[in-house]
Design a protein around this motif. Structure first.
Motif, PDB file in Angstrom:
ATOM      1  N   GLU A 105       4.411  12.277  28.736  1.00  0.00           N
ATOM      2  CA  GLU A 105       3.027  11.825  28.259  1.00  0.00           C
ATOM      3  C   GLU A 105       1.902  12.366  29.434  1.00  0.00           C
ATOM      4  OE1 GLU A 105       0.348   7.591  28.206  1.00  0.00           O
ATOM      5  OE2 GLU A 105       2.654   7.362  28.779  1.00  0.00           O
ATOM      6  N   ALA A 106       2.329  12.531  30.674  1.00  0.00           N
ATOM      7  CA  ALA A 106       1.709  13.090  31.815  1.00  0.00           C
ATOM      8  C   ALA A 106       1.360  14.465  31.649  1.00  0.00           C
ATOM      9  CB  ALA A 106       2.236  12.941  33.216  1.00  0.00           C
ATOM     10  N   ALA A 107       2.417  15.229  31.100  1.00  0.00           N
ATOM     11  CA  ALA A 107       2.229  16.654  30.523  1.00  0.00           C
ATOM     12  C   ALA A 107       1.334  16.833  29.408  1.00  0.00           C
ATOM     13  CB  ALA A 107       3.634  17.140  30.309  1.00  0.00           C
ATOM     14  N   SER A 160      -8.301  32.227  27.695  1.00  0.00           N
ATOM     15  CA  SER A 160      -7.901  33.146  26.666  1.00  0.00           C
ATOM     16  C   SER A 160      -7.759  34.786  26.836  1.00  0.00           C
ATOM     17  CB  SER A 160      -8.456  32.936  25.470  1.00  0.00           C
ATOM     18  OG  SER A 160      -7.684  33.452  24.183  1.00  0.00           O
ATOM     19  N   ASP A 161      -6.817  35.374  27.208  1.00  0.00           N
ATOM     20  CA  ASP A 161      -7.036  36.894  27.663  1.00  0.00           C
ATOM     21  C   ASP A 161      -5.854  37.566  26.771  1.00  0.00           C
ATOM     22  OD1 ASP A 161      -5.035  36.319  29.198  1.00  0.00           O
ATOM     23  OD2 ASP A 161      -6.178  36.045  30.920  1.00  0.00           O
ATOM     24  N   MET A 162      -5.666  38.902  27.190  1.00  0.00           N
ATOM     25  CA  MET A 162      -4.547  39.625  26.802  1.00  0.00           C
ATOM     26  C   MET A 162      -3.279  39.036  26.989  1.00  0.00           C
ATOM     27  SD  MET A 162      -4.919  43.162  29.049  1.00  0.00           S
ATOM     28  CE  MET A 162      -3.560  43.805  28.243  1.00  0.00           C
ATOM     29  N   ARG A 163      -3.060  38.286  27.894  1.00  0.00           N
ATOM     30  CA  ARG A 163      -1.786  37.672  28.461  1.00  0.00           C
ATOM     31  C   ARG A 163      -1.502  36.385  27.684  1.00  0.00           C
ATOM     32  NH1 ARG A 163      -1.474  36.389  34.422  1.00  0.00           N
ATOM     33  NH2 ARG A 163       0.816  36.897  33.882  1.00  0.00           N
ATOM     34  N   GLY A 164      -2.423  36.076  26.724  1.00  0.00           N
ATOM     35  CA  GLY A 164      -2.206  34.762  26.028  1.00  0.00           C
ATOM     36  C   GLY A 164      -3.161  33.895  25.758  1.00  0.00           C
ATOM     37  N   SER A 165      -3.257  33.499  24.389  1.00  0.00           N
ATOM     38  CA  SER A 165      -4.185  32.486  23.995  1.00  0.00           C
ATOM     39  C   SER A 165      -4.403  31.188  24.598  1.00  0.00           C
ATOM     40  CB  SER A 165      -4.087  32.131  22.620  1.00  0.00           C
ATOM     41  OG  SER A 165      -2.933  31.535  22.173  1.00  0.00           O
ATOM     42  N   GLU A 166      -5.563  30.315  24.529  1.00  0.00           N
ATOM     43  CA  GLU A 166      -5.505  28.940  24.892  1.00  0.00           C
ATOM     44  C   GLU A 166      -4.514  28.206  24.408  1.00  0.00           C
ATOM     45  OE1 GLU A 166      -9.522  26.973  24.522  1.00  0.00           O
ATOM     46  OE2 GLU A 166     -10.536  28.760  24.866  1.00  0.00           O
ATOM     47  N   ASP A 167      -4.126  28.152  23.256  1.00  0.00           N
ATOM     48  CA  ASP A 167      -3.093  27.450  22.430  1.00  0.00           C
ATOM     49  C   ASP A 167      -1.542  27.780  23.281  1.00  0.00           C
ATOM     50  OD1 ASP A 167      -4.791  26.053  20.983  1.00  0.00           O
ATOM     51  OD2 ASP A 167      -4.199  27.185  19.408  1.00  0.00           O
ATOM     52  N   PHE A 168      -1.262  28.999  23.369  1.00  0.00           N
ATOM     53  CA  PHE A 168      -0.134  29.533  23.910  1.00  0.00           C
ATOM     54  C   PHE A 168      -0.008  28.732  25.564  1.00  0.00           C
ATOM     55  CE2 PHE A 168       2.095  32.692  26.466  1.00  0.00           C
ATOM     56  CZ  PHE A 168       3.497  32.547  26.053  1.00  0.00           C
ATOM     57  N   ARG A 169      -1.373  28.886  26.424  1.00  0.00           N
ATOM     58  CA  ARG A 169      -1.254  28.704  27.538  1.00  0.00           C
ATOM     59  C   ARG A 169      -0.920  27.216  27.718  1.00  0.00           C
ATOM     60  NH1 ARG A 169      -3.115  32.511  31.261  1.00  0.00           N
ATOM     61  NH2 ARG A 169      -3.411  34.503  30.618  1.00  0.00           N
ATOM     62  N   ARG A 170      -1.760  26.674  27.038  1.00  0.00           N
ATOM     63  CA  ARG A 170      -1.609  24.807  27.015  1.00  0.00           C
ATOM     64  C   ARG A 170      -0.079  24.494  26.674  1.00  0.00           C
ATOM     65  NH1 ARG A 170      -6.368  22.621  27.107  1.00  0.00           N
ATOM     66  NH2 ARG A 170      -8.478  23.370  26.334  1.00  0.00           N
ATOM     67  N   HIS A 171       0.232  25.238  25.845  1.00  0.00           N
ATOM     68  CA  HIS A 171       2.061  24.898  25.476  1.00  0.00           C
ATOM     69  C   HIS A 171       2.676  25.416  26.669  1.00  0.00           C
ATOM     70  CE1 HIS A 171       5.873  25.171  23.847  1.00  0.00           C
ATOM     71  NE2 HIS A 171       6.100  26.371  23.935  1.00  0.00           N
ATOM     72  N   ILE A 172       2.511  26.471  27.367  1.00  0.00           N
ATOM     73  CA  ILE A 172       3.407  26.748  28.609  1.00  0.00           C
ATOM     74  C   ILE A 172       2.725  25.746  29.715  1.00  0.00           C
ATOM     75  CG2 ILE A 172       3.604  28.465  30.284  1.00  0.00           C
ATOM     76  CD1 ILE A 172       5.070  29.409  27.696  1.00  0.00           C
ATOM     77  N   VAL A 173       1.562  25.258  29.845  1.00  0.00           N
ATOM     78  CA  VAL A 173       1.385  24.436  31.106  1.00  0.00           C
ATOM     79  C   VAL A 173       2.059  23.202  30.848  1.00  0.00           C
ATOM     80  CG1 VAL A 173      -0.404  23.086  32.026  1.00  0.00           C
ATOM     81  CG2 VAL A 173      -0.545  25.625  31.807  1.00  0.00           C
ATOM     82  N   ARG A 174       2.038  22.769  29.379  1.00  0.00           N
ATOM     83  CA  ARG A 174       2.682  21.358  28.809  1.00  0.00           C
ATOM     84  C   ARG A 174       4.158  21.282  29.468  1.00  0.00           C
ATOM     85  NH1 ARG A 174       1.896  21.870  24.335  1.00  0.00           N
ATOM     86  NH2 ARG A 174      -0.137  20.602  24.164  1.00  0.00           N
ATOM     87  N   THR A 175       4.891  22.602  29.090  1.00  0.00           N
ATOM     88  CA  THR A 175       6.156  22.669  29.349  1.00  0.00           C
ATOM     89  C   THR A 175       6.529  22.673  30.736  1.00  0.00           C
ATOM     90  OG1 THR A 175       6.682  23.870  27.203  1.00  0.00           O
ATOM     91  CG2 THR A 175       8.223  24.020  28.827  1.00  0.00           C
ATOM     92  N   VAL A 176       6.042  23.397  31.672  1.00  0.00           N
ATOM     93  CA  VAL A 176       6.041  23.704  33.077  1.00  0.00           C
ATOM     94  C   VAL A 176       5.731  22.312  33.754  1.00  0.00           C
ATOM     95  CG1 VAL A 176       5.327  24.635  35.002  1.00  0.00           C
ATOM     96  CG2 VAL A 176       5.638  26.115  32.984  1.00  0.00           C
TER      97      VAL A 176
END
Length: 288
Positions: free
Chosen positions: A245-247, A258-274
């Motif tokens: 829930e906190a994640a 959002s840049d060439m390394r990843g979109s906003e959605d992708f980064r949110r997914h990674i941050v959520r997982t980490v």
């Protein structure tokens, strides 16, 4: 790289005056890992480089059980990583410093220079934010002390004013039950700059979270505290469900880039997982 004058001040005051007089034509040189790259690529073209390496007052690591940790701005990342003082009292910081960039950067780059460069995809700022760091500045107007949240202003922008130099990083003394974890996500093992980082510093009693400080970096323009997630964790026994829930809150509340390394959605997914794995791992509960 264009020609430039190389200046070697003998004191912090002299260095500050040089930088104030030179304005945009001068650049401070600490470890030089970022500055030299920028100059070789002609992104930076100073007429004068002010070398801080002779300022011994900006070196060293000291700890007081009441006042906390003091790290001189010219302290190398490698020195932070291998310091017995840091390893004993701030193991999360030592762990983070041992993973900064690559061995060449760790043995040449300084903690103060790293903070002044304000690269959003680097390790120290988020970790220091979670630990409650203060940044000490010295300039023509004297000394001032800023919380790291106030020092980091924007993408590659700090609160430094003309002539100011970072002299020291301060961390409060760890409280009873202090614990923490720093985690980062790299696309490949060859990468040196994380795509996302999560730093969590807590006071705990077993699986009970008394207090939490959580910061996310690399996927945001500057590292950011996640106050809603901190509040959710505080005063509760941490379970796998609470970590998840906190994640979710962390991922929802970040200002993802959002840049060439990843979109906003992708980064949110990674941050959520980490974030989920970091919280769960720190409290010894299953993450998945």
């Amino acid at each position: 790289m264009r020609d430039f004058e190389f200046l070697e001040p003998a004191t912090v005051g002299e260095a500050s005056r040089m930088l104030a007089d030179l304005g945009d034509n001068g650049r401070a040189y600490a470890g030089g890992t970022a500055l030299m790259l920028g100059m070789r690529q002609r992104m930076l073209t100073p007429s004068h480089v002010v070398y801080l390496g002779k300022l011994e007052a900006l070196r060293g690591i000291a700890f007081d059980p009441h006042q906390g940790l003091r790290i001189g701005a010219l302290t190398l990342h490698a020195e932070v990583a291998r310091s017995p003082i840091v390893q004993q009292h701030y193991p999360m910081l030592a762990s983070m410093a041992s993973r900064v960039a690559n061995p060449q950067v760790r043995n040449q780059g300084t903690i103060g220079g790293n903070l002044c460069y304000a690269d959003p995809a680097t390790d120290p700022p988020g970790c220091l934010m979670a630990l409650g760091a203060q940044i000490v500045l010295s300039g023509p107007g004297g000394e001032r002390v800023l919380a790291i949240e106030d020092f980091l202003v924007d993408y590659y922008v700090t609160a430094l004013t003309p002539g100011e130099i970072v002299t020291e990083v301060r961390l409060p003394a760890p409280a009873a039950g202090a614990d923490g974890r720093y985690a980062r996500f790299l696309r490949t093992a060859a990468e040196h700059r994380p795509l996302a980082s999560v730093a969590l510093s807590v006071r705990r009693e077993g699986d009970f979270c008394v207090e939490a400080r959580l910061a996310v970096g690399a996927s945001t323009p500057i590292p950011a505290r996640l106050h809603r997630a901190e509040a959710l964790l505080t005063g509760k026994a941490v379970t796998a469900e609470l970590a998840a829930e906190a994640a979710e809150i962390v991922a929802a509340d970040i200002n993802a880039v959002s840049d060439m390394r990843g979109s906003e959605d992708f980064r949110r997914h990674i941050v959520r997982t980490v974030a989920r794995r970091t919280i769960a791992g720190l409290f010894g509960v299953a993450a998945d």
